[in-house]
Design an enzyme around this catalytic site. Structure first.
Site, PDB file in Angstrom:
ATOM      1  N   SER A  40      21.313  60.304  88.564  1.00  0.00           N
ATOM      2  CA  SER A  40      20.319  60.209  89.636  1.00  0.00           C
ATOM      3  C   SER A  40      18.935  60.171  89.009  1.00  0.00           C
ATOM      4  O   SER A  40      18.707  60.779  87.944  1.00  0.00           O
ATOM      5  CB  SER A  40      20.406  61.432  90.549  1.00  0.00           C
ATOM      6  OG  SER A  40      19.274  61.485  91.407  1.00  0.00           O
ATOM      7  N   TYR A  56      20.095  70.486  92.376  1.00  0.00           N
ATOM      8  CA  TYR A  56      20.683  69.142  92.404  1.00  0.00           C
ATOM      9  C   TYR A  56      20.203  68.351  91.188  1.00  0.00           C
ATOM     10  O   TYR A  56      20.997  67.747  90.461  1.00  0.00           O
ATOM     11  CB  TYR A  56      20.297  68.417  93.699  1.00  0.00           C
ATOM     12  CG  TYR A  56      20.719  66.966  93.664  1.00  0.00           C
ATOM     13  CD1 TYR A  56      22.069  66.633  93.730  1.00  0.00           C
ATOM     14  CD2 TYR A  56      19.787  65.937  93.505  1.00  0.00           C
ATOM     15  CE1 TYR A  56      22.474  65.304  93.652  1.00  0.00           C
ATOM     16  CE2 TYR A  56      20.190  64.617  93.428  1.00  0.00           C
ATOM     17  CZ  TYR A  56      21.529  64.304  93.502  1.00  0.00           C
ATOM     18  OH  TYR A  56      21.939  62.996  93.407  1.00  0.00           O
TER      19      TYR A  56
HETATM   20  C1  8X3 Z   1      19.565  60.985  94.827  1.00  0.00           C
HETATM   21  C2  8X3 Z   1      18.419  60.110  94.566  1.00  0.00           C
HETATM   22  O1  8X3 Z   1      15.934  59.764  95.034  1.00  0.00           O
HETATM   23  O2  8X3 Z   1      17.257  60.855  96.756  1.00  0.00           O
HETATM   24  O3  8X3 Z   1      20.394  61.038  93.727  1.00  0.00           O
HETATM   25  O4  8X3 Z   1      16.752  62.037  94.689  1.00  0.00           O
HETATM   26  S1  8X3 Z   1      17.009  60.733  95.292  1.00  0.00           S
END
Ligand code: 8X3
Length: 264
Positions: free
Chosen positions: A141, A154
């Site tokens: 990500s 996260y």
């Molecule tokens: C999620 C991408 O940009 O929403 O992995 O953090 S973001």
């Protein structure tokens, strides 16, 4: 030399979003696909709708190593010679600052994004190494590289995925197994809904006025990495919507949609 298209690919988190689309695109590319996820009904529909009939639904939770081992051990013969692993299963829960975060949310993200990926990789890598060819694609990500308010745990789990991808590449050097990390920014999938605990209105508000990535954009990037000649290892691909700059920053009237301290 080309990757052995027509082999077997395992895709985790295949019941929706990136994983679902990756399974479809890999089937189109000629792979037989083992589609892993918890939601059996969604997997069944995915398999039934596949024009090639090349998707095998396997309902299992990647967090549960024993069940995963059992499920992989029971694959029918046509789906056993696995050459591609797409570690896609992952989720985000909440956007609270770390000082008021929920330990349950943290645990769920760590168990899925880190332990689930390790469970599946640990079970399948020996097989890829022994056949001396294959490809692991880990879905990272942009949150791993660019901090944003409330991203904390996260983002850290995805930083683990990025670093593990680099280390996998080193460990697997000389085995014929390639490793890629595909790192998407904001995409229109169920991701935001899960992050906001099912609050659809709030999730939809996140996409107002911008054009997010689609699951297809990410699946095509994965497919491109796999299709490169075997002499090429794509280490990392990062893709964002043109409307997104770093973190959760967007072009347009609002400079940030991080959700801030009020976020669940
Ligand atoms: C999620 C991408 O940009 O929403 O992995 O953090 S973001």
């Amino acid at each position: 030399m080309l990757q052995d298209e027509g082999g077997v690919a395992v895709v985790s988190g295949a019941s929706s979003g990136f994983g679902e689309r990756i399974a479809q695109v890999l089937s189109r590319q000629g792979y037989s696909v083992v589609a892993l996820a918890r939601r059996a009904d969604r997997l069944k529909a995915l398999a039934e709708q596949d024009p090639r009939g090349a998707i095998l639904p396997v309902a299992v939770d990647v967090r549960d190593r024993k069940s995963l081992e059992r499920a992989l051990g029971e694959l029918p013969p046509d789906f056993r010679d696995i050459s591609v692993l797409i570690n896609n299963a992952g989720l985000s829960r909440g956007l609270s600052p770390v000082q008021s975060g929920s330990a349950d949310c943290w645990r769920e993200m760590i168990d899925t994004n880190i332990s689930g990926l390790l469970n599946l990789s640990g079970l399948l890598l020996p097989q890829l190494v022994s056949r001396r060819s294959g490809h692991v694609v880990n879905i990272g990500s942009i949150a791993a590289s660019y901090p944003y308010l409330g991203g904390n745990v996260y983002s850290a789990t995805k930083a683990f995925v990025h670093q593990l991808s680099l280390n996998m590449r080193v460990d697997l050097h000389g085995t014929g197994v390639r490793v890629t990390c595909v790192s998407p920014g904001m995409a229109k999938t169920e991701f935001a809904e899960v992050r906001y605990d099912g609050d659809v209105e709030r999730a939809n508000a996140l996409y107002e006025g911008i054009e997010p990535l689609t699951a297809d954009d990410v699946a095509e990037a994965v497919s491109w990495c796999l299709a490169q000649p075997t002499r090429v290892n794509v280490n990392m691909i990062e893709l964002m919507p043109s409307d997104q700059h770093f973190g959760l920053g967007f072009a347009g009237s609002r400079s940030s949609r991080s959700g801030g301290a009020d976020a669940a």
